[in-house]
Design an enzyme around this catalytic site. Structure first.
Site, mmCIF file in Angstrom:
data_model
loop_
_atom_site.group_PDB
_atom_site.id
_atom_site.type_symbol
_atom_site.label_atom_id
_atom_site.label_comp_id
_atom_site.label_asym_id
_atom_site.label_seq_id
_atom_site.Cartn_x
_atom_site.Cartn_y
_atom_site.Cartn_z
ATOM 1 N N CYS A 254 0.833 -1.199 0.000
ATOM 2 C CA CYS A 254 0.000 0.000 0.000
ATOM 3 C C CYS A 254 0.874 1.258 0.000
ATOM 4 C CB CYS A 254 -0.987 -0.029 1.166
ATOM 5 S SG CYS A 254 -2.399 1.075 0.905
ATOM 6 N N HIS B 237 -3.634 -5.315 0.990
ATOM 7 C CA HIS B 237 -3.428 -5.770 2.363
ATOM 8 C C HIS B 237 -3.965 -7.196 2.490
ATOM 9 C CE1 HIS B 237 -2.327 -1.834 3.938
ATOM 10 N NE2 HIS B 237 -3.373 -1.308 3.355
#
Length: 503
Positions: free
Chosen positions: A342, A426
């Protein structure tokens, strides 16, 4: 008909409210109760995406798993994601609605959310037999009581009994219990049914005289004494300090299957988010995970993880100031494994256009991956699935940055160049087959004779942890008395303890 309810409050932040709530949920579901978790307002950088695309705290997602139900936005209607010392992004019913300073939020906006919060709780109580609510911080924050929507504010408005949890491992638990009650108004005190001692070490018989005296002083009983257990701090809220007390720090590293261990260094960047991503690595036998903040700590690592962050540009500055940026570039040039997730993926790219998060405009990245990032005002909230390294992978995305990949090999939604990998996903490492394939690649690149265990199931390990929490409640709490609280509310005639809340 409205289902029963209970609010689990704490004498302090990090007293164990999240895990106690999860434990009560798992105990209830095992006895056939249809139960849901609830936290009116959560401040956390650890979040999760529900199936309907709503962002909620990971603690509530974990508690939903304890209940064996799908998490929804109703379970955490207000999520605050800190962006610095003075402001947070406000996520309402799973969607971001703006940035507010602490003064602006507590100065009026918070109280205006009370109706929404109560509506969510009422909907859950209309659907489930019981709703176990988690408070935040301490219910006796007298400076914030006027606008409180997560502790006594919701207990009063929803008619909930309150169980106060105290961490005896820190010391001062009797004073904390007494002081918590004594700083509440008579109306608030009427909802405080009693106490639960958390993290006790030693012989409970030595504690019992103190519990009897506490009952005499407050008119309130203690509903259980939970013993200290390692490795139960799963998916908690606050920060690195909390996470390291969970899977990563407290669990013993199992012996490796192969001849070598695999050493993983996680860069402890500012505003680190969803650092729970590395829990799946720590669950692997022979994988040693540690958080680092100095370049020399990367030298002996077989894999470096740059995790998510709520401040990508700020994290870039921090990496450069500490010399970690140069260390990461050297690793990449030497073909030593690096994984960016991310925000960590974004800062490994060539440049960032950020008029949303930092508002710094054009910022050069580390230039390791052929990626350009533009921050959009709309947040991406999805639950993707796909394939990588020949294995099925699932994950979730939470980001404003939109990545344009212009080279390298495809890797999930990102790319790979040499031994540097980047993705917005994630949770991908929780996919067992993919995690094992990835670790085999890392071990080969690092020259380690490390072999991933063939039978490690992260989902099964999580279930075992949740069952351990349920066992703690079942074995060390007065569950009959707890159920009476949930079903019938706080006992009548609880005494007022002076001085009470100041006028």
């Amino acid at each position: 008909m409205t289902g029963g309810g209970l609010l689990v409050a704490g004498t302090t932040s990090d007293a164990g409210k999240s895990v106690v709530t999860a434990g009560i949920c798992r105990w209830l579901v095992r006895r056939g109760v249809k139960v849901a978790p609830f936290k009116a307002q959560n401040m956390s950088l650890n979040s999760f995406v529900t199936r309907e695309g709503a962002e909620i705290g990971r603690a509530q997602a974990m508690q939903a798993q304890a209940c064996r139900v799908e998490p929804t936005a109703l379970m955490n209607p207000v999520l605050l994601k800190p962006g610095g010392e003075q402001s947070s992004q406000v996520v309402l019913l799973g969607k971001p609605v703006g940035e507010l300073s602490a003064r602006g939020y507590h100065g009026g906006r918070q109280q205006r959310l009370l109706g929404t919060v109560l509506d969510c709780l009422a909907e859950l109580r209309g659907t489930y037999d019981a709703v176990i609510c988690e408070g935040a911080g301490s219910p006796a924050e007298i400076n914030l009581r006027r606008t409180d929507i997560v502790n006594m504010g919701i207990a009063r408005n929803a008619g909930l009994p309150v169980l106060v949890v105290g961490d005896i491992d820190r010391g001062g638990v009797f004073a904390s219990f007494f002081g918590t009650v004594a700083l509440l108004s008579p109306e608030d005190q009427a909802h405080v049914a009693g106490f639960l001692v958390n993290k006790f070490r030693g012989d409970v018989s030595l504690l019992e005289p103190g519990l009897d005296m506490l009952h005499g002083l407050t008119g309130r009983r203690t509903y259980g004494v939970l013993p200290f257990r390692h490795g139960l701090g799963i998916d908690e809220e606050d920060g690195l300090r909390v996470s390291l007390r969970g899977t990563v720090r407290e669990s013993n590293v199992s012996p490796p299957v192969g001849e070598d261990v695999l050493r993983v260094a996680v860069c402890a960047i500012p505003l680190m988010s969803n650092f729970t991503d590395v829990d799946a690595l720590a669950a692997e036998p022979g994988v040693v995970v540690r958080f680092v903040d100095r370049p020399e700590e990367l030298a002996d690592a077989d894999l470096v993880v740059v995790p998510g962050t709520r401040g990508t540009v700020r994290a870039l500055d921090w990496l450069r100031e500490r010399g970690l940026a140069d260390a990461l570039r050297r690793r990449a040039a030497e073909q030593r494994p690096v994984l960016g997730i991310c925000g960590g993926f974004q800062l490994l790219g060539e440049h960032i256009e950020d008029d949303v998060e930092s508002r710094r405009g054009h910022v050069d990245g580390l230039g390791i991956l052929p990626v350009r990032v533009r921050f959009a005002r709309e947040k991406t909230l999805t639950r993707p699935e796909g394939e990588a390294l020949g294995e099925h992978v699932t994950g979730y995305e939470i980001h404003h940055g939109v990545a344009e990949v212009s080279g390298g090999s495809p890797f999930l939604d990102g790319c790979r160049v040499g031994q540097t990998w980047g993705t917005h996903w994630h949770g991908s490492l929780e996919s067992d087959g993919f995690r094992r394939a990835f670790l085999r690649e890392v071990a080969a690149a690092a020259g380690r004779r490390f072999v991933p265990a063939a039978d490690t199931s992260f989902a099964a390990l999580r279930e075992e942890q949740l069952d351990r929490l349920g066992d703690l409640i079942e074995e060390h709490a007065d569950t009959d008395a707890l159920w009476r609280l949930i079903e019938s509310g706080a006992p009548q005639g609880l005494p007022f303890i002076p001085p009470g809340a100041p006028a």
